[in-house]
Design an enzyme around this catalytic site. Structure first.
Site, PDB file in Angstrom:
ATOM      1  N   CYS A   1       0.819  -1.215   0.000  1.00 48.80           N
ATOM      2  CA  CYS A   1       0.000   0.000   0.000  1.00 48.80           C
ATOM      3  C   CYS A   1       0.851   1.263   0.000  1.00 48.80           C
ATOM      4  O   CYS A   1       1.964   1.292   0.545  1.00 48.80           O
ATOM      5  CB  CYS A   1      -0.915   0.012   1.220  1.00 48.80           C
ATOM      6  SG  CYS A   1      -2.156  -1.280   1.214  1.00 48.80           S
TER       7      CYS A   1
ATOM      8  N   CYS B   1      -3.333  -1.046   6.786  1.00 40.47           N
ATOM      9  CA  CYS B   1      -2.704   0.269   6.974  1.00 40.47           C
ATOM     10  C   CYS B   1      -3.195   0.952   8.244  1.00 40.47           C
ATOM     11  O   CYS B   1      -2.437   1.656   8.906  1.00 40.47           O
ATOM     12  CB  CYS B   1      -2.941   1.151   5.753  1.00 40.47           C
ATOM     13  SG  CYS B   1      -1.968   0.622   4.333  1.00 40.47           S
TER      14      CYS B   1
ATOM     15  N   CYS C   1      -6.724   1.033   4.116  1.00 35.94           N
ATOM     16  CA  CYS C   1      -7.263  -0.310   4.334  1.00 35.94           C
ATOM     17  C   CYS C   1      -7.021  -0.732   5.790  1.00 35.94           C
ATOM     18  O   CYS C   1      -6.353  -0.031   6.558  1.00 35.94           O
ATOM     19  CB  CYS C   1      -6.607  -1.306   3.374  1.00 35.94           C
ATOM     20  SG  CYS C   1      -4.889  -1.719   3.786  1.00 35.94           S
TER      21      CYS C   1
ATOM     22  N   GLU D   1       0.384   3.943   1.704  1.00 35.43           N
ATOM     23  CA  GLU D   1       0.601   4.425   3.066  1.00 35.43           C
ATOM     24  C   GLU D   1       1.833   3.752   3.682  1.00 35.43           C
ATOM     25  O   GLU D   1       2.642   4.410   4.334  1.00 35.43           O
ATOM     26  CB  GLU D   1      -0.626   4.148   3.940  1.00 35.43           C
ATOM     27  CG  GLU D   1      -1.886   4.850   3.477  1.00 35.43           C
ATOM     28  CD  GLU D   1      -2.721   4.024   2.501  1.00 35.43           C
ATOM     29  OE1 GLU D   1      -3.910   4.344   2.357  1.00 35.43           O
ATOM     30  OE2 GLU D   1      -2.194   3.066   1.880  1.00 35.43           O
TER      31      GLU D   1
END
Length: 144
Positions: free
Chosen positions: A58, A105, A102, A60
């Site tokens: 991801c 994260c 998500c 992030e």
């Protein structure tokens, strides 16, 4: 009526948006994140999509990892983060939009940026900030 977006928050949105506009690729990169540390440093990250979904990373996580590599942490904690999504070419709405992190994260942000402001778009109230604990209230904790 919604409040105006603070300039420091708009700078994060702009940094993430600029990155995804520059690097968007179907099936590779469709999310970008930008975070700010207490010192004002902005760090960005790009989602890495893979053919084997479990190997994807991801945006992030990429941004937080880069911030940690650059020295963020106890002395210069992460204070805010935002993620944006580029639409696929087949989608009717082609606007880049703010998206929520998500679950994985959210867990990571609780570990590495527990006091950060996570910027999310609320359809009725505009841009709002949440703490990672708001997004993941019952975090897993290791036993001592």
């Amino acid at each position: 009526m919604t409040a105006a977006i603070a300039s420091e928050d708009q700078a994060l949105i702009d940094a993430a948006t600029a990155l995804i506009k520059r690097r968007y690729a179907v099936g590779r990169h469709h999310i970008a994140a930008a975070l700010r540390t207490r010192s004002g440093k902005i760090v960005t990250g790009l989602h890495l999509d893979t053919y084997v979904g479990r190997a994807s990373v991801c945006a992030e996580a990429v941004a937080v990892g880069q911030a940690m590599a650059d020295g963020a942490g106890a002395g210069d904690p992460i204070t805010a983060i935002v993620s944006v999504r580029h639409p696929r070419p087949t989608e009717q709405n082609q606007a880049i939009q703010i998206v929520a992190p998500c679950g994985i994260c959210r867990e990571m942000l609780r570990d590495f940026a527990p006091e950060a402001r996570v910027l999310l778009a609320d359809p009725e109230q505009g841009l709002r900030a949440y703490h990672p604990s708001d997004l993941l209230p019952l975090k897993y904790h290791r036993l001592p």
